[in-house]
Design an enzyme around this catalytic site. Sequence first.
Site, PDB file in Angstrom:
ATOM      1  N   ARG A 188      80.894  -1.954 -45.289  1.00 22.99           N
ATOM      2  CA  ARG A 188      80.108  -3.183 -45.088  1.00 22.99           C
ATOM      3  C   ARG A 188      79.708  -3.316 -43.625  1.00 22.99           C
ATOM      4  O   ARG A 188      78.606  -3.760 -43.313  1.00 22.99           O
ATOM      5  CB  ARG A 188      80.913  -4.404 -45.514  1.00 22.99           C
ATOM      6  N   PHE A 204      74.656  -4.695 -57.652  1.00 18.18           N
ATOM      7  CA  PHE A 204      76.068  -4.834 -58.019  1.00 18.18           C
ATOM      8  C   PHE A 204      76.787  -5.571 -56.880  1.00 18.18           C
ATOM      9  O   PHE A 204      77.763  -5.099 -56.315  1.00 18.18           O
ATOM     10  CB  PHE A 204      76.739  -3.480 -58.275  1.00 18.18           C
ATOM     11  N   ASP A 226      73.469  -9.112 -59.571  1.00 24.23           N
ATOM     12  CA  ASP A 226      74.684  -8.859 -60.341  1.00 24.23           C
ATOM     13  C   ASP A 226      74.474  -9.442 -61.729  1.00 24.23           C
ATOM     14  O   ASP A 226      73.655 -10.340 -61.912  1.00 24.23           O
ATOM     15  CB  ASP A 226      75.903  -9.510 -59.667  1.00 24.23           C
ATOM     16  N   SER A 227      75.214  -8.906 -62.706  1.00 23.83           N
ATOM     17  CA  SER A 227      75.062  -9.440 -64.065  1.00 23.83           C
ATOM     18  C   SER A 227      76.024 -10.595 -64.312  1.00 23.83           C
ATOM     19  O   SER A 227      75.965 -11.228 -65.358  1.00 23.83           O
ATOM     20  CB  SER A 227      75.290  -8.329 -65.094  1.00 23.83           C
ATOM     21  N   ASN A 252      70.759  -7.403 -65.393  1.00 26.66           N
ATOM     22  CA  ASN A 252      71.305  -6.065 -65.571  1.00 26.66           C
ATOM     23  C   ASN A 252      70.631  -5.157 -64.527  1.00 26.66           C
ATOM     24  O   ASN A 252      69.404  -5.066 -64.477  1.00 26.66           O
ATOM     25  CB  ASN A 252      70.981  -5.593 -66.983  1.00 26.66           C
ATOM     26  N   ALA A 253      71.433  -4.517 -63.722  1.00 32.21           N
ATOM     27  CA  ALA A 253      70.900  -3.745 -62.603  1.00 32.21           C
ATOM     28  C   ALA A 253      69.967  -2.620 -63.076  1.00 32.21           C
ATOM     29  O   ALA A 253      68.959  -2.325 -62.418  1.00 32.21           O
ATOM     30  CB  ALA A 253      72.051  -3.156 -61.799  1.00 32.21           C
ATOM     31  N   ASP A 273      76.610  -0.402 -55.282  1.00 30.89           N
ATOM     32  CA  ASP A 273      78.082  -0.355 -55.341  1.00 30.89           C
ATOM     33  C   ASP A 273      78.541  -0.748 -56.738  1.00 30.89           C
ATOM     34  O   ASP A 273      79.121  -1.814 -56.940  1.00 30.89           O
ATOM     35  CB  ASP A 273      78.668  -1.301 -54.272  1.00 30.89           C
ATOM     36  N   CYS A 313      83.116   4.470 -57.241  1.00 30.26           N
ATOM     37  CA  CYS A 313      84.568   4.223 -57.210  1.00 30.26           C
ATOM     38  C   CYS A 313      85.211   4.693 -58.510  1.00 30.26           C
ATOM     39  O   CYS A 313      86.261   4.201 -58.902  1.00 30.26           O
ATOM     40  CB  CYS A 313      84.862   2.752 -56.931  1.00 30.26           C
TER      41      CYS A 313
HETATM   42  N1  SAH Z   1      79.666  -4.649 -53.888  1.00 29.99           N
HETATM   43  C1  SAH Z   1      80.710  -5.577 -54.250  1.00 29.99           C
HETATM   44  C2  SAH Z   1      81.637  -5.043 -55.334  1.00 29.99           C
HETATM   45  C3  SAH Z   1      80.937  -4.637 -56.612  1.00 29.99           C
HETATM   46  S1  SAH Z   1      81.972  -4.687 -58.022  1.00 29.99           S
HETATM   47  C4  SAH Z   1      81.473  -5.990 -53.001  1.00 29.99           C
HETATM   48  O1  SAH Z   1      81.202  -5.472 -51.917  1.00 29.99           O
HETATM   49  O2  SAH Z   1      82.347  -6.858 -53.112  1.00 29.99           O
HETATM   50  C5  SAH Z   1      80.845  -4.315 -59.298  1.00 29.99           C
HETATM   51  C6  SAH Z   1      79.969  -5.466 -59.746  1.00 29.99           C
HETATM   52  O3  SAH Z   1      79.012  -4.935 -60.655  1.00 29.99           O
HETATM   53  C7  SAH Z   1      80.658  -6.604 -60.491  1.00 29.99           C
HETATM   54  O4  SAH Z   1      80.408  -7.813 -59.824  1.00 29.99           O
HETATM   55  C8  SAH Z   1      79.991  -6.637 -61.871  1.00 29.99           C
HETATM   56  O5  SAH Z   1      79.739  -7.952 -62.337  1.00 29.99           O
HETATM   57  C9  SAH Z   1      78.699  -5.950 -61.600  1.00 29.99           C
HETATM   58  N2  SAH Z   1      78.051  -5.277 -62.754  1.00 29.99           N
HETATM   59  C10 SAH Z   1      78.630  -4.483 -63.687  1.00 29.99           C
HETATM   60  N3  SAH Z   1      77.705  -3.969 -64.523  1.00 29.99           N
HETATM   61  C11 SAH Z   1      76.508  -4.450 -64.104  1.00 29.99           C
HETATM   62  C12 SAH Z   1      75.155  -4.270 -64.540  1.00 29.99           C
HETATM   63  N4  SAH Z   1      74.857  -3.476 -65.572  1.00 29.99           N
HETATM   64  N5  SAH Z   1      74.176  -4.918 -63.869  1.00 29.99           N
HETATM   65  C13 SAH Z   1      74.464  -5.710 -62.808  1.00 29.99           C
HETATM   66  N6  SAH Z   1      75.716  -5.894 -62.352  1.00 29.99           N
HETATM   67  C14 SAH Z   1      76.721  -5.290 -62.989  1.00 29.99           C
END
Ligand code: SAH
Length: 369
Positions: A188, A204, A226-227, A252-253, A273, A313
Amino acid sequence: MFRGELREVPADLQPAEIVQVEDMRGHIVGAGYANPASSILVRLLTRGTALPSPDWAKAQLLRAIARRKERMGDVPDLRLVHSEADGLPGLVVERIAGYAIVSPDTLGAEELLLPWLLPEIEALAPNGVVLRALAPIRQREGLAPRLEMLRGRAPQAPVVAQEGDIRYEVDLFGGQKTGHYFDQRENRALCRSLAAGRRVLDVFSYTGGFAIAAALGGASEVMAVDSSEEALQTLERNAALNGAAVAVREENAFDLLRQLVRDKEQYDLIVLDPPPFARGKDHLDAALRAYKEINLRAMRLLAPGGYLLTASCSHAVSLADFLAVVDDAAQDAGVPLTRIAVRGPAPDHPVRVEVPESDYLHLLALQRD
Ligand code: SAH
């Protein structure tokens, strides 16, 4: 050690019993805790003839803390114990806002390591000790989920975690989607250092780790995707807490990235991420396809000179796998990229050479020509 790796197992092996393991020639390999109910029958704690004890556990904890201090200075909120990578298999301990959050994943961690270390952990956490043991993996150890205070009183509201000068709300007693991903701390900071004057897309975003860092780094505009509605509501409170301007989109991403490409949008800094797409080796192919898809689309959205910070991850995805899939996406996207950094987790998530599971987080920083 798996049951199948052990030739002779005493019939009366007790849950959380300390046992010594001998090799075929009768030499003592080491000692660990047993769980007859788990396919991992024994987890080794010590090598040779040394036996694990409360003093041994305390020494492991003190070493973990000293290493972090060496690398990170005096950080209030962080992961203090990262399971096997800190020599304490099955046990995770974090500190947030003066609370210790302990998460045992195994019977031995819950019944031996935790009681042994509780006095020390208590001393590190003036506000109390929260037992947050919700990981599904506990089922394989015959353990039920637990969420309770071990010491002190439960906070009445979400607490605030500090990461450098950035503050994030964390609900210690919330549902499943809680906590803060401390492992991306330094990534970050990299994002923040690259953000000045840039149009940023954080995909995400969860509660805004990267988005807020980018906004504070002087981004001209930040959009977080984010979803999860709940994550985005927390993100909005976090943005306000830090005086950061971040627009949010609950989508949805995969769909949104496709739409943005169709709309010919361009960004100067994109963060990907995602959650772990591969939970195990069985899902590796599907996971690699998913990584390829989001990376390919993000590359198409990069303005000239734009940066892509892309993370995985997934424990099952090695650095080599991830590099290959991102290279493959770049080929297909036809976007000329320079790889400017290959990074792992922050020092409070040590990567231990003989513990492959600890090498789970990879982040690549790329720049478009
Ligand atoms: N980048 C964040 C951590 C990401 S965790 C940080 O720095 O804190 C992963 C995230 O992806 C979660 O919040 C989850 O809600 C989201 N997620 C999972 N599948 C998704 C999708 N298909 N579209 C959008 N978001 C999604």
